[in-house]
Write an enzyme that holds these catalytic residues in place. Structure first.
Site, PDB file in Angstrom:
ATOM      1  N   LYS A 102     -26.953 -52.294 -40.440  1.00  0.00           N
ATOM      2  CA  LYS A 102     -26.670 -53.738 -40.456  1.00  0.00           C
ATOM      3  C   LYS A 102     -26.585 -54.194 -41.908  1.00  0.00           C
ATOM      4  O   LYS A 102     -27.386 -53.797 -42.748  1.00  0.00           O
ATOM      5  CB  LYS A 102     -27.791 -54.495 -39.738  1.00  0.00           C
ATOM      6  CG  LYS A 102     -27.750 -56.022 -39.906  1.00  0.00           C
ATOM      7  CD  LYS A 102     -28.621 -56.506 -41.048  1.00  0.00           C
ATOM      8  CE  LYS A 102     -28.438 -57.982 -41.361  1.00  0.00           C
ATOM      9  NZ  LYS A 102     -29.121 -58.404 -42.611  1.00  0.00           N
ATOM     10  N   SER A 103     -25.627 -55.059 -42.199  1.00  0.00           N
ATOM     11  CA  SER A 103     -25.637 -55.754 -43.486  1.00  0.00           C
ATOM     12  C   SER A 103     -24.880 -57.062 -43.337  1.00  0.00           C
ATOM     13  O   SER A 103     -23.954 -57.168 -42.531  1.00  0.00           O
ATOM     14  CB  SER A 103     -24.982 -54.905 -44.577  1.00  0.00           C
ATOM     15  OG  SER A 103     -24.995 -55.643 -45.783  1.00  0.00           O
TER      16      SER A 103
ATOM     17  N   ASN B  28     -21.430 -48.823 -46.462  1.00  0.00           N
ATOM     18  CA  ASN B  28     -22.115 -48.166 -45.341  1.00  0.00           C
ATOM     19  C   ASN B  28     -21.128 -47.488 -44.384  1.00  0.00           C
ATOM     20  O   ASN B  28     -21.523 -46.632 -43.589  1.00  0.00           O
ATOM     21  CB  ASN B  28     -22.961 -49.182 -44.554  1.00  0.00           C
ATOM     22  CG  ASN B  28     -24.125 -49.716 -45.368  1.00  0.00           C
ATOM     23  OD1 ASN B  28     -24.450 -49.180 -46.421  1.00  0.00           O
ATOM     24  ND2 ASN B  28     -24.742 -50.791 -44.889  1.00  0.00           N
TER      25      ASN B  28
ATOM     26  N   ILE C 263     -25.947 -47.076 -37.125  1.00  0.00           N
ATOM     27  CA  ILE C 263     -25.474 -48.447 -36.900  1.00  0.00           C
ATOM     28  C   ILE C 263     -26.097 -49.377 -37.950  1.00  0.00           C
ATOM     29  O   ILE C 263     -26.811 -50.329 -37.602  1.00  0.00           O
ATOM     30  CB  ILE C 263     -25.805 -48.922 -35.460  1.00  0.00           C
ATOM     31  CG1 ILE C 263     -27.258 -48.541 -35.077  1.00  0.00           C
ATOM     32  CG2 ILE C 263     -24.806 -48.384 -34.457  1.00  0.00           C
ATOM     33  CD1 ILE C 263     -27.733 -49.167 -33.771  1.00  0.00           C
TER      34      ILE C 263
ATOM     35  N   LEU D  50     -32.019 -47.409 -42.888  1.00  0.00           N
ATOM     36  CA  LEU D  50     -32.126 -47.890 -44.279  1.00  0.00           C
ATOM     37  C   LEU D  50     -33.476 -48.571 -44.489  1.00  0.00           C
ATOM     38  O   LEU D  50     -34.180 -48.318 -45.455  1.00  0.00           O
ATOM     39  CB  LEU D  50     -30.983 -48.853 -44.600  1.00  0.00           C
ATOM     40  CG  LEU D  50     -29.579 -48.246 -44.482  1.00  0.00           C
ATOM     41  CD1 LEU D  50     -28.517 -49.308 -44.696  1.00  0.00           C
ATOM     42  CD2 LEU D  50     -29.413 -47.096 -45.479  1.00  0.00           C
TER      43      LEU D  50
ATOM     44  N   TYR E 212     -30.789 -60.361 -29.355  1.00  0.00           N
ATOM     45  CA  TYR E 212     -30.345 -60.779 -30.697  1.00  0.00           C
ATOM     46  C   TYR E 212     -29.696 -62.169 -30.685  1.00  0.00           C
ATOM     47  O   TYR E 212     -29.454 -62.744 -31.749  1.00  0.00           O
ATOM     48  CB  TYR E 212     -29.342 -59.789 -31.317  1.00  0.00           C
ATOM     49  CG  TYR E 212     -29.815 -58.351 -31.428  1.00  0.00           C
ATOM     50  CD1 TYR E 212     -31.154 -58.000 -31.247  1.00  0.00           C
ATOM     51  CD2 TYR E 212     -28.913 -57.321 -31.711  1.00  0.00           C
ATOM     52  CE1 TYR E 212     -31.571 -56.680 -31.328  1.00  0.00           C
ATOM     53  CE2 TYR E 212     -29.329 -56.005 -31.815  1.00  0.00           C
ATOM     54  CZ  TYR E 212     -30.660 -55.687 -31.607  1.00  0.00           C
ATOM     55  OH  TYR E 212     -31.062 -54.376 -31.692  1.00  0.00           O
TER      56      TYR E 212
ATOM     57  N   ARG F 165     -21.832 -54.111 -49.081  1.00  0.00           N
ATOM     58  CA  ARG F 165     -22.664 -53.103 -48.422  1.00  0.00           C
ATOM     59  C   ARG F 165     -22.037 -52.647 -47.107  1.00  0.00           C
ATOM     60  O   ARG F 165     -22.135 -51.481 -46.738  1.00  0.00           O
ATOM     61  CB  ARG F 165     -24.065 -53.657 -48.170  1.00  0.00           C
ATOM     62  CG  ARG F 165     -24.876 -53.739 -49.438  1.00  0.00           C
ATOM     63  CD  ARG F 165     -26.158 -54.474 -49.159  1.00  0.00           C
ATOM     64  NE  ARG F 165     -27.090 -54.347 -50.251  1.00  0.00           N
ATOM     65  CZ  ARG F 165     -28.309 -54.859 -50.251  1.00  0.00           C
ATOM     66  NH1 ARG F 165     -28.729 -55.537 -49.188  1.00  0.00           N
ATOM     67  NH2 ARG F 165     -29.098 -54.700 -51.279  1.00  0.00           N
TER      68      ARG F 165
HETATM   69  N1  LIG Z   1     -32.932 -50.585 -30.108  1.00  0.00           N
HETATM   70  C1  LIG Z   1     -33.818 -51.192 -30.865  1.00  0.00           C
HETATM   71  O1  LIG Z   1     -34.975 -51.439 -30.488  1.00  0.00           O
HETATM   72  C2  LIG Z   1     -33.398 -51.597 -32.257  1.00  0.00           C
HETATM   73  C3  LIG Z   1     -34.370 -51.997 -33.193  1.00  0.00           C
HETATM   74  C4  LIG Z   1     -33.937 -52.326 -34.477  1.00  0.00           C
HETATM   75  C5  LIG Z   1     -32.584 -52.263 -34.789  1.00  0.00           C
HETATM   76  N2  LIG Z   1     -31.663 -51.917 -33.847  1.00  0.00           N
HETATM   77  C6  LIG Z   1     -30.207 -51.880 -34.144  1.00  0.00           C
HETATM   78  O2  LIG Z   1     -30.006 -51.073 -35.283  1.00  0.00           O
HETATM   79  C7  LIG Z   1     -29.355 -51.841 -36.303  1.00  0.00           C
HETATM   80  C8  LIG Z   1     -29.784 -51.350 -37.669  1.00  0.00           C
HETATM   81  O3  LIG Z   1     -31.177 -51.484 -37.853  1.00  0.00           O
HETATM   82  P1  LIG Z   1     -31.821 -52.629 -38.795  1.00  0.00           P
HETATM   83  O4  LIG Z   1     -30.919 -53.795 -38.864  1.00  0.00           O
HETATM   84  O5  LIG Z   1     -33.204 -52.821 -38.282  1.00  0.00           O
HETATM   85  O6  LIG Z   1     -31.980 -51.898 -40.189  1.00  0.00           O
HETATM   86  P2  LIG Z   1     -31.016 -51.163 -41.232  1.00  0.00           P
HETATM   87  O7  LIG Z   1     -29.600 -51.245 -40.826  1.00  0.00           O
HETATM   88  O8  LIG Z   1     -31.632 -49.851 -41.504  1.00  0.00           O
HETATM   89  O9  LIG Z   1     -31.267 -52.032 -42.524  1.00  0.00           O
HETATM   90  C9  LIG Z   1     -30.820 -53.330 -42.652  1.00  0.00           C
HETATM   91  C10 LIG Z   1     -31.396 -53.865 -43.962  1.00  0.00           C
HETATM   92  O10 LIG Z   1     -30.944 -53.050 -45.059  1.00  0.00           O
HETATM   93  C11 LIG Z   1     -30.171 -53.844 -45.955  1.00  0.00           C
HETATM   94  N3  LIG Z   1     -29.017 -53.030 -46.340  1.00  0.00           N
HETATM   95  C12 LIG Z   1     -27.896 -52.809 -45.621  1.00  0.00           C
HETATM   96  N4  LIG Z   1     -27.068 -51.992 -46.278  1.00  0.00           N
HETATM   97  C13 LIG Z   1     -27.670 -51.657 -47.428  1.00  0.00           C
HETATM   98  C14 LIG Z   1     -27.299 -50.838 -48.530  1.00  0.00           C
HETATM   99  N5  LIG Z   1     -26.143 -50.191 -48.552  1.00  0.00           N
HETATM  100  N6  LIG Z   1     -28.182 -50.723 -49.570  1.00  0.00           N
HETATM  101  C15 LIG Z   1     -29.357 -51.380 -49.539  1.00  0.00           C
HETATM  102  N7  LIG Z   1     -29.769 -52.169 -48.520  1.00  0.00           N
HETATM  103  C16 LIG Z   1     -28.929 -52.311 -47.470  1.00  0.00           C
HETATM  104  C17 LIG Z   1     -29.784 -55.080 -45.194  1.00  0.00           C
HETATM  105  O11 LIG Z   1     -29.709 -56.189 -46.061  1.00  0.00           O
HETATM  106  P3  LIG Z   1     -28.327 -57.036 -46.230  1.00  0.00           P
HETATM  107  O12 LIG Z   1     -27.969 -57.576 -44.875  1.00  0.00           O
HETATM  108  O13 LIG Z   1     -28.731 -58.091 -47.200  1.00  0.00           O
HETATM  109  O14 LIG Z   1     -27.314 -56.075 -46.790  1.00  0.00           O
HETATM  110  C18 LIG Z   1     -30.962 -55.255 -44.230  1.00  0.00           C
HETATM  111  O15 LIG Z   1     -32.032 -55.910 -44.887  1.00  0.00           O
HETATM  112  C19 LIG Z   1     -29.783 -53.278 -35.969  1.00  0.00           C
HETATM  113  O16 LIG Z   1     -29.005 -54.241 -36.645  1.00  0.00           O
HETATM  114  C20 LIG Z   1     -29.639 -53.268 -34.477  1.00  0.00           C
HETATM  115  O17 LIG Z   1     -28.284 -53.376 -34.101  1.00  0.00           O
HETATM  116  C21 LIG Z   1     -32.063 -51.552 -32.597  1.00  0.00           C
END
Ligand SMILES: NC(=O)c1ccc[n+]([C@@H]2O[C@H](COP(=O)([O-])OP(=O)(O)OC[C@H]3O[C@@H](n4cnc5c(N)ncnc54)[C@H](OP(=O)(O)O)[C@@H]3O)[C@@H](O)[C@H]2O)c1
Length: 263
Positions: free
Chosen positions: A231-232, A241, A229, A192, A54, A237
């Site tokens: 992300k926002s 969250n 976990i 999400l 990252y 948010r």
């Molecule tokens: N181990 C792996 O291979 C792997 C892969 C992917 C992710 N991860 C980890 O998991 C974490 C979470 O996954 P992710 O970042 O892919 O996806 P996520 O947390 O499911 O979704 C993030 C997205 O949702 C939006 N969002 C956040 N809160 C919201 C809410 N309350 N209502 C509506 N939309 C919302 C965010 O936009 P805004 O920022 O504009 O709010 C962003 O576009 C990552 O950040 C990372 O640390 C690990």
């Protein structure tokens, strides 16, 4: 609003307590990363998830140090890319330096190496570095149950955690039961992103509890004993969250969200 004291945690084999609501940092860079970490700390979040991939460990470390919060009260996870396996010790030192800490709470193999032999070798490196005291718990990410079993067979040590792609649309009771049988904690990522937050089933459940569909999705993970976990980059948010403990889902609501796998 939930307080950090209310957040349930999972006891990991190395003795760490992993808070089941954490903060994901993928795609957060520079000031946005620093500000988001501070906003998450501000609402009480103490668990942060990053990865060398990252390229934001330094910003996260800086924000955590500047917050003045005691390191012992934080839970820090980072991940090593399999392609860095040959220099695991150097990568760990680099992550520790960037995160401004002398230990990790959890270190994960980011995804399985292509060949079993490499996978076993990297896992053994993680175990050696854990034994040297700079990592409390070690685990993996994106591993299947058979890949987890292969590591356990080869080393005698089961990964503490498997961080996997999850959400109602990916729900699989067999996968959860398989992790529970093996004593491996599940962390769900992209819950999400993987969900249609306009789904009428989620909207109805959210209205019944006076929360948002996103909060319902995150609460659904917790009620399945899955660590989240989200992300926002938005402070509103980030606060929402983390605010998941004022309601629980009924068994019928859980079943109808599980059913999203087939919708
Ligand atoms: N181990 C792996 O291979 C792997 C892969 C992917 C992710 N991860 C980890 O998991 C974490 C979470 O996954 P992710 O970042 O892919 O996806 P996520 O947390 O499911 O979704 C993030 C997205 O949702 C939006 N969002 C956040 N809160 C919201 C809410 N309350 N209502 C509506 N939309 C919302 C965010 O936009 P805004 O920022 O504009 O709010 C962003 O576009 C990552 O950040 C990372 O640390 C690990």
């Amino acid at each position: 609003m939930s307080s950090r004291h209310d957040v349930p945690s999972v006891t990991l084999p190395g003795g760490g307590q992993m808070p089941q609501v954490g903060f994901g940092t993928w795609k957060l860079r520079n000031d946005e990363a620093r500000d988001a970490v501070l906003a998450a700390l501000d609402v009480g979040c103490r668990h942060f998830d990053t990865a060398t991939m990252y390229a934001n460990e330094a910003e996260i470390g800086e924000a955590l140090e500047n917050s003045g919060i005691d390191r012992a009260g934080l839970f820090l996870t980072t991940k090593i890319r399999p392609s860095d396996g040959a220099k695991a010790g150097a990568i760990l030192r680099q992550s520790l330096r960037a995160l401004r800490t002398d230990y990790l709470d959890l270190w994960l193999v980011h995804w399985p190496p292509t060949h079993k032999a490499e996978s076993r070798q990297l896992w053994n490196e993680l175990l050696e570095l854990q034994a040297a005291g700079h990592v409390r718990d070690v685990g993996v990410s994106n591993y299947s149950l058979s890949e987890l079993d292969d590591l356990t067979r080869s080393s005698g040590q089961t990964p503490a955690v498997n961080q996997i792609d999850w959400g109602p649309s990916l729900y699989d009771a067999g996968v959860l039961a398989g992790h529970a049988e093996r004593g491996i904690a599940v962390e769900g990522y992209s819950g999400l992103k993987n969900t249609n937050l306009d789904d009428p089933v989620l909207a109805k459940i959210a209205a019944a509890h006076g929360v948002t569909p996103a909060q319902v999705v995150l609460r659904w993970h917790l009620d399945h004993n899955i660590t989240v976990i989200p992300k926002s980059a938005s402070p509103e948010r980030i606060a929402a969250n983390f605010d998941l403990l004022g309601f629980t889902l009924t068994p019928d609501e859980m079943t109808s969200i599980d059913g999203a796998a087939g919708r």
